[in-house]
Design a protein around this motif. Structure first.
Motif, PDB file in Angstrom:
ATOM      1  N   UNK A   2      18.447  23.445  23.078  1.00  0.00           N
ATOM      2  CA  UNK A   2      18.429  24.776  23.688  1.00  0.00           C
ATOM      3  C   UNK A   2      19.789  25.133  24.259  1.00  0.00           C
ATOM      4  N   UNK A   3      19.961  26.427  24.545  1.00  0.00           N
ATOM      5  CA  UNK A   3      21.126  26.895  25.288  1.00  0.00           C
ATOM      6  C   UNK A   3      20.849  26.612  26.764  1.00  0.00           C
TER       7      UNK A   3
ATOM      8  N   UNK B 254      10.474  29.555  22.580  1.00  0.00           N
ATOM      9  CA  UNK B 254      11.644  28.699  22.732  1.00  0.00           C
ATOM     10  C   UNK B 254      11.893  28.451  24.216  1.00  0.00           C
ATOM     11  N   UNK B 255      12.804  27.523  24.500  1.00  0.00           N
ATOM     12  CA  UNK B 255      13.160  27.272  25.885  1.00  0.00           C
ATOM     13  C   UNK B 255      13.823  28.459  26.532  1.00  0.00           C
ATOM     14  N   UNK B 256      14.512  29.262  25.718  1.00  0.00           N
ATOM     15  CA  UNK B 256      15.179  30.442  26.246  1.00  0.00           C
ATOM     16  C   UNK B 256      14.228  31.629  26.415  1.00  0.00           C
TER      17      UNK B 256
ATOM     18  N   UNK C  52       6.655  25.679  21.119  1.00  0.00           N
ATOM     19  CA  UNK C  52       7.587  25.182  20.115  1.00  0.00           C
ATOM     20  C   UNK C  52       7.926  26.340  19.179  1.00  0.00           C
ATOM     21  N   UNK C  53       9.143  26.384  18.628  1.00  0.00           N
ATOM     22  CA  UNK C  53       9.470  27.471  17.684  1.00  0.00           C
ATOM     23  C   UNK C  53       8.783  27.343  16.333  1.00  0.00           C
ATOM     24  N   UNK C  54       8.194  26.177  16.030  1.00  0.00           N
ATOM     25  CA  UNK C  54       7.576  25.959  14.727  1.00  0.00           C
ATOM     26  C   UNK C  54       6.055  26.027  14.829  1.00  0.00           C
TER      27      UNK C  54
END
Length: 214
Positions: free
Chosen positions: A67-68, A44-46, A22-24
Motif C-alpha cells: 500500500x501507499x 484497498x488499504x487506501x 482485499x482488491x481481489x
C-alpha cells in the motif's frame, strides 16, 4: 490484503468480528467459503469503503508493503474509533541459521548478501502514538520437498523467465541436498520470525474527529 483468509481465521478464532478487505474478489471468494462468519468486500488499504469511526483495529497480515503508506495511514485514522489500533505483521525466515541463509540465497540466484532485516514502518502522522514492536521466533514443520515447492509461490520466482525458474529450482534443490541430505519427505523444522508493529490512535486525533478543538 485479507487474501484467502489465513489471518482472518485467527482473528475469528480469537472472538473478533472481522471485515475482510482485499482488491481481489477471486481471493475473497475463497475467504468467504472458508470463513462465512467474516464480512468480505473488495477494497484497498487506501480506500477501504468502511464508515468513519467504525472499527477497533486495522490489521495488515503480510501486506502493508503493497500500500501507499501515507494514504493508508490516513484511511486507518479515518475508520478507527478513538484509541483504536493500526497493526501490521510479517513472517520471515530466520536467517541466523547458516543453512537457511544459503537456502534464501539460492532462491534468488545470489552468491552472498547481508541477512535480511525487515524495516518497520515509521509514520510522520501525528494521529498515531509512537510505534510498539514485538517479535517471536518459532519453527514451522515442513518437509524438504515442501521447501522446494515453497520457492514457486514467491513473486520473484513467478515473474522470472522459464529458464531462470529452472535454474533457481535446481540451485535450491542442490543446496538443500547438501545441507539436508535425504529424501523429499524428510521432516524439517524451518525457523521463522514473526514481527508485529502496532500504533494506537491518539486521544487528540479522536477528539479532532469528533469536532472537539484543543
Amino acid at each position: 490484503g485479507a487474501g484467502t483468509g489465513k489471518l482472518t481465521g485467527v482473528l475469528l478464532g480469537a472472538g473478533h468480528g472481522v471485515r475482510a478487505i482485499d482488491p481481489s474478489d477471486d481471493l475473497l471468494r475463497v475467504l468467504r467459503r472458508r470463513h462465512p462468519d467474516a464480512q468480505a468486500s473488495v477494497g484497498t488499504g487506501e480506500r477501504t469503503g468502511l464508515p468513519d469511526d467504525s472499527v477497533a483495529a486495522v490489521v495488515y497480515g503480510q501486506s502493508w508493503h503493497w500500500v501507499d503508506g501515507a494514504r493508508a495511514t490516513a484511511e486507518a485514522s479515518r475508520v478507527l474509533r478513538p484509541g483504536g489500533t493500526l497493526a501490521m505483521l510479517w513472517n520471515d525466515a530466520d536467517v541466523r541459521e547458516p543453512w537457511v541463509q544459503r537456502y534464501q540465497l539460492a532462491q534468488r540466484g545470489l552468491k552472498q548478501r547481508p541477512p535480511a532485516t525487515r524495516r518497520m514502518p515509521r509514520f510522520p502522522s501525528p494521529d498515531f502514538q509512537p510505534r510498539e514492536e514485538w517479535q517471536v521466533r518459532w519453527r514451522r514443520p515442513l518437509t524438504k520437498g515442501a521447501l522446494v515447492d515453497l520457492v514457486t509461490t514467491f513473486s520473484f520466482f513467478l515473474t522470472a523467465s522459464p529458464a531462470a525458474r529452472r535454474a533457481r529450482l535446481a540451485a535450491v534443490r542442490a543446496q538443500l541436498d547438501a545441507d539436508l541430505p535425504g529424501p523429499d519427505d524428510r521432516p524439517v523444522e524451518y525457523p521463522m520470525i514473526t514481527r508485529v508493529t502496532r500504533y494506537r490512535l491518539t486521544a487528540r486525533a479522536g477528539r479532532r474527529k469528533r469536532g472537539v478543538v484543543d
